[in-house]
Structure formats: C-alpha cells, structure tokens
Design an enzyme around this catalytic site. Structure first.
Site, PDB file in Angstrom:
ATOM      1  N   SER A 144       0.855  -1.196   0.000  1.00  0.00           N
ATOM      2  CA  SER A 144       0.000   0.000   0.000  1.00  0.00           C
ATOM      3  C   SER A 144       0.885   1.239   0.000  1.00  0.00           C
ATOM      4  CB  SER A 144      -0.870   0.010   1.257  1.00  0.00           C
ATOM      5  OG  SER A 144      -1.454   1.282   1.426  1.00  0.00           O
ATOM      6  N   TYR A 185      -1.571  -1.231  10.402  1.00  0.00           N
ATOM      7  CA  TYR A 185      -1.719  -1.667   9.000  1.00  0.00           C
ATOM      8  C   TYR A 185      -0.499  -1.203   8.185  1.00  0.00           C
ATOM      9  CZ  TYR A 185      -3.526  -1.454   4.171  1.00  0.00           C
ATOM     10  OH  TYR A 185      -3.688  -1.567   2.811  1.00  0.00           O
TER      11      TYR A 185
HETATM   12  P1  NDP Z   1     -10.967  -5.979   0.758  1.00  0.00           P
HETATM   13  O1  NDP Z   1     -11.100  -5.630   2.191  1.00  0.00           O
HETATM   14  O2  NDP Z   1     -12.047  -5.524  -0.152  1.00  0.00           O
HETATM   15  O3  NDP Z   1     -10.830  -7.555   0.582  1.00  0.00           O
HETATM   16  C1  NDP Z   1      -9.920  -8.238   1.377  1.00  0.00           C
HETATM   17  C2  NDP Z   1      -9.835  -9.651   0.917  1.00  0.00           C
HETATM   18  O4  NDP Z   1      -8.976 -10.349   1.825  1.00  0.00           O
HETATM   19  C3  NDP Z   1     -11.170 -10.354   0.918  1.00  0.00           C
HETATM   20  O5  NDP Z   1     -11.233 -11.257  -0.151  1.00  0.00           O
HETATM   21  C4  NDP Z   1     -11.156 -11.096   2.233  1.00  0.00           C
HETATM   22  O6  NDP Z   1     -11.902 -12.307   2.170  1.00  0.00           O
HETATM   23  C5  NDP Z   1      -9.683 -11.447   2.378  1.00  0.00           C
HETATM   24  N1  NDP Z   1      -9.354 -11.632   3.783  1.00  0.00           N
HETATM   25  C6  NDP Z   1      -9.342 -10.694   4.757  1.00  0.00           C
HETATM   26  N2  NDP Z   1      -9.051 -11.279   5.941  1.00  0.00           N
HETATM   27  C7  NDP Z   1      -8.888 -12.599   5.690  1.00  0.00           C
HETATM   28  C8  NDP Z   1      -8.593 -13.719   6.494  1.00  0.00           C
HETATM   29  N3  NDP Z   1      -8.418 -13.635   7.826  1.00  0.00           N
HETATM   30  N4  NDP Z   1      -8.503 -14.920   5.903  1.00  0.00           N
HETATM   31  C9  NDP Z   1      -8.691 -15.053   4.585  1.00  0.00           C
HETATM   32  N5  NDP Z   1      -8.973 -14.036   3.757  1.00  0.00           N
HETATM   33  C10 NDP Z   1      -9.078 -12.823   4.316  1.00  0.00           C
HETATM   34  O7  NDP Z   1      -9.520  -5.474   0.298  1.00  0.00           O
HETATM   35  P2  NDP Z   1      -9.094  -4.477  -0.863  1.00  0.00           P
HETATM   36  O8  NDP Z   1      -9.545  -4.990  -2.161  1.00  0.00           O
HETATM   37  O9  NDP Z   1      -9.448  -3.118  -0.456  1.00  0.00           O
HETATM   38  O10 NDP Z   1      -7.505  -4.584  -0.771  1.00  0.00           O
HETATM   39  C11 NDP Z   1      -6.795  -5.628  -1.395  1.00  0.00           C
HETATM   40  C12 NDP Z   1      -5.321  -5.424  -1.136  1.00  0.00           C
HETATM   41  O11 NDP Z   1      -4.930  -4.134  -1.608  1.00  0.00           O
HETATM   42  C13 NDP Z   1      -4.938  -5.483   0.325  1.00  0.00           C
HETATM   43  O12 NDP Z   1      -3.667  -6.053   0.467  1.00  0.00           O
HETATM   44  C14 NDP Z   1      -4.881  -4.018   0.707  1.00  0.00           C
HETATM   45  O13 NDP Z   1      -4.028  -3.804   1.809  1.00  0.00           O
HETATM   46  C15 NDP Z   1      -4.331  -3.411  -0.554  1.00  0.00           C
HETATM   47  N6  NDP Z   1      -4.652  -2.005  -0.716  1.00  0.00           N
HETATM   48  C16 NDP Z   1      -5.961  -1.596  -0.851  1.00  0.00           C
HETATM   49  C17 NDP Z   1      -6.237  -0.263  -1.023  1.00  0.00           C
HETATM   50  C18 NDP Z   1      -7.628   0.233  -1.199  1.00  0.00           C
HETATM   51  O14 NDP Z   1      -7.827   1.463  -1.228  1.00  0.00           O
HETATM   52  N7  NDP Z   1      -8.625  -0.624  -1.321  1.00  0.00           N
HETATM   53  C19 NDP Z   1      -5.168   0.747  -1.041  1.00  0.00           C
HETATM   54  C20 NDP Z   1      -3.833   0.194  -0.903  1.00  0.00           C
HETATM   55  C21 NDP Z   1      -3.615  -1.123  -0.743  1.00  0.00           C
HETATM   56  P3  NDP Z   1     -13.326 -12.433   2.911  1.00  0.00           P
HETATM   57  O15 NDP Z   1     -14.029 -11.146   2.732  1.00  0.00           O
HETATM   58  O16 NDP Z   1     -13.962 -13.580   2.232  1.00  0.00           O
HETATM   59  O17 NDP Z   1     -13.006 -12.717   4.335  1.00  0.00           O
END
Ligand code: NDP
Length: 264
Positions: free
Chosen positions: A156, A168
């Site tokens: 990120s 985070y």
């Molecule tokens: P979301 O919160 O929309 O989705 C997160 C995903 O990770 C979901 O599929 C969720 O699955 C899975 N997940 C979370 N916790 C667990 C767990 N304990 N076990 C298994 N799976 C898990 O994330 P984003 O799309 O927003 O972000 C994706 C990536 O991009 C991340 O690494 C984030 O840090 C990074 N990022 C995002 C930004 C943004 O603005 N969105 C900005 C910068 C970086 P489920 O829901 O089924 O549990």
C-alpha cells in the site's frame, strides 16, 4: 501480450475488491485461478461465476488466514483444484485494515485510530493476516511453484505516505521487505518477486466512505497526479504485467500503482 495462457495462479483475498479484479484479469489471460477467500463465500462464488461467464477458469478455496490451520486447509483445497498442475503465479493480496471482529475498529473510526486506541489483539490480528500469512503461504507455495514463476505481493502507498492506520502501515512495511530478499533467494529458478503499492482505490465493498462522505471521492482524486480515483482494474493490470513474460527481468522491486498519489 503476456504468454500467461495455460498457467495457474493463486490469488489470496480474491472474493472482492482488488483481489477479485486481479483474479478476473488473470483469468482473462487464460490463467486457471484459485480464488481464495476468508468469510465471504457468496462473494467468492460471484467472482468465480463472473470468470466462468467470461469464458475463463477458476475455483474458490476458503481458508481463514488468521487461523492456525489456515495453511493445511488452503493447500489441501489448492491441490485439489490444480489437479496435479504446478502453480505459476502467487498473488499475496488478502489483508485487513483493522480487526474485523471488533465492530468499532472495523468501522471507519478504526481506520483513523491513533496509537492509544490500538489493542494488542488487533495489532496481532493485523500482523497475522498481513504479514505472517503471506510469509508462510509463500513458503508453502515454493515446492508447487514452477521455475519461471511469479510472486506478487500487494502492499500500500501507506508505507510512503504518513496517513493513520499505523499497525496496517507497519504490516505493509514488513511485507515490502520480502520482495528483494526472496528475489535473491529464488532468482536462480527464474522466479521473480515484486511488490505493488496501490493508493486509495475505489473498492465499493470496503472503501464505502469514498461514496458516503460528500466530496471524499473528489478529494482523493485531486491527490493523484492523474486526477482520478484508482480502480481495482488499475491494480489488476499491473499484476498481469508483472506476471507476464515481458516482466521477466523485473524482480525485487516495489511498484507504486497509485496514479501518482501525494507525490513529493
Ligand atoms: P478488501 O477488504 O475488499 O478484501 C480483502 C480480501 O482479503 C477479501 O477477499 C477477504 O476475504 C480477504 N481476507 C481478509 N481477511 C482474511 C482472512 N483472515 N482470511 C482469509 N482471507 C481474508 O480489500 P481491498 O480490495 O481493499 O484490498 C486488497 C489489497 O490491496 C490489500 O492487500 C490491501 O491492503 C491493498 N490495498 C488496498 C487499497 C484500497 O484502497 N482498497 C489501497 C492500498 C492497498 P473475505 O471477505 O472472504 O473474508
């Protein structure tokens, strides 16, 4: 463009948001994609269905990355889905911003919590999903990963820009350490390891504040050099590029994919 057709990929956290876009993008290249998720089976099934409707191949696998048995569950389901094929691409995308079991922390307030509001439990939970899981998922993938494989970690822009979300941001800082070191360790097999750092991305299921808070989307767009809100597909395209044969000479790198957010 990419010569990725016929390959296989594991995308963690692909039930929604950026991970789902990555899964769809790789599948559109002809990659068989393991759509990993934690809790949201319906969302994962929706991702798989959208891939299949577009003519691609995918299967969903569930494993709670915070759980002790996560790896055994994940790799047993992955082996079934791959049916003896090697893995070519690993995308460590799953992450949490706050503890999803703490309603207060998981709300928008949690995103701006100062150091005094962070509990040890929340800190540990964030590090277990964002750091420990990608480390050991990668370790377990290595015997499955074909020579010439690709590892892409999703970090990120918070490691560059001093916004709140301290645990985070610290977890993403730790994740970024992986790529150069693993690149050195795995380079003899032609495996590349890179990190992508997105900026704030228009993820309607997670970043609801972008649409709920008046002016938020416009304010975030104005922070980018390219003057618009980043979309999950913007990140997915960069993953596809790094996963492609064209990127074979790029390894150990941190690639900012934020539209030039808050450039110095
Ligand atoms: P979301 O919160 O929309 O989705 C997160 C995903 O990770 C979901 O599929 C969720 O699955 C899975 N997940 C979370 N916790 C667990 C767990 N304990 N076990 C298994 N799976 C898990 O994330 P984003 O799309 O927003 O972000 C994706 C990536 O991009 C991340 O690494 C984030 O840090 C990074 N990022 C995002 C930004 C943004 O603005 N969105 C900005 C910068 C970086 P489920 O829901 O089924 O549990």
């Amino acid at each position: 463009m990419t010569q990725t057709a016929g390959k296989t990929a594991l995308v963690t956290g692909a039930s929604r948001g950026i991970g789902a876009a990555i899964a769809r993008r790789l599948a559109a290249e002809g990659v068989l994609v393991a759509v990993h998720y934690g809790r949201c089976k319906a969302d994962a099934e929706e991702t798989v269905a959208s891939i299949e409707q577009a003519g691609g191949q995918a299967f969903a696998i569930r494993a709670d990355l915070a759980a002790d048995d996560a790896l055994d569950t994940l790799f047993s389901e992955l082996a079934t889905g791959l049916a003896g094929r090697p893995l070519n691409i690993l995308v460590n995308n799953a992450a949490i911003y706050a503890d999803p079991d703490d309603p207060a922390a998981a709300q928008a307030d949690g995103y701006v919590a100062g150091i005094s509001e962070v509990t040890q439990e929340e800190f540990d939970r964030i590090f277990s999903v964002n750091v420990r899981a990608p480390f050991f998922v990668t370790q377990r993938c290595l015997p499955l990963l074909a020579d010439g494989g690709r590892i892409v970690n999703i970090s990120s822009a918070v490691t560059r820009i001093a916004w709140p979300l301290l645990p985070y941001a610290m977890s993403k800082g730790a994740l970024e350490i992986m790529a150069p070191r693993l690149a050195n360790e795995l380079g003899h097999r032609g495996i590349t390891v890179n990190t992508i750092a997105p900026g704030i991305t228009d993820n309607t299921k997670t970043n609801t504040w972008l649409h709920d808070m008046p002016g938020a989307a416009e304010g975030v767009a104005a922070m980018t050099a390219l003057r618009r809100l980043g979309q999950p597909s913007d990140i997915a395209d960069v993953v596809a590029l790094l996963a492609s044969d064209e990127a074979r000479w790029v390894t150990g790198q941190l690639v900012d994919a934020s539209g030039g957010m808050a450039l110095a």
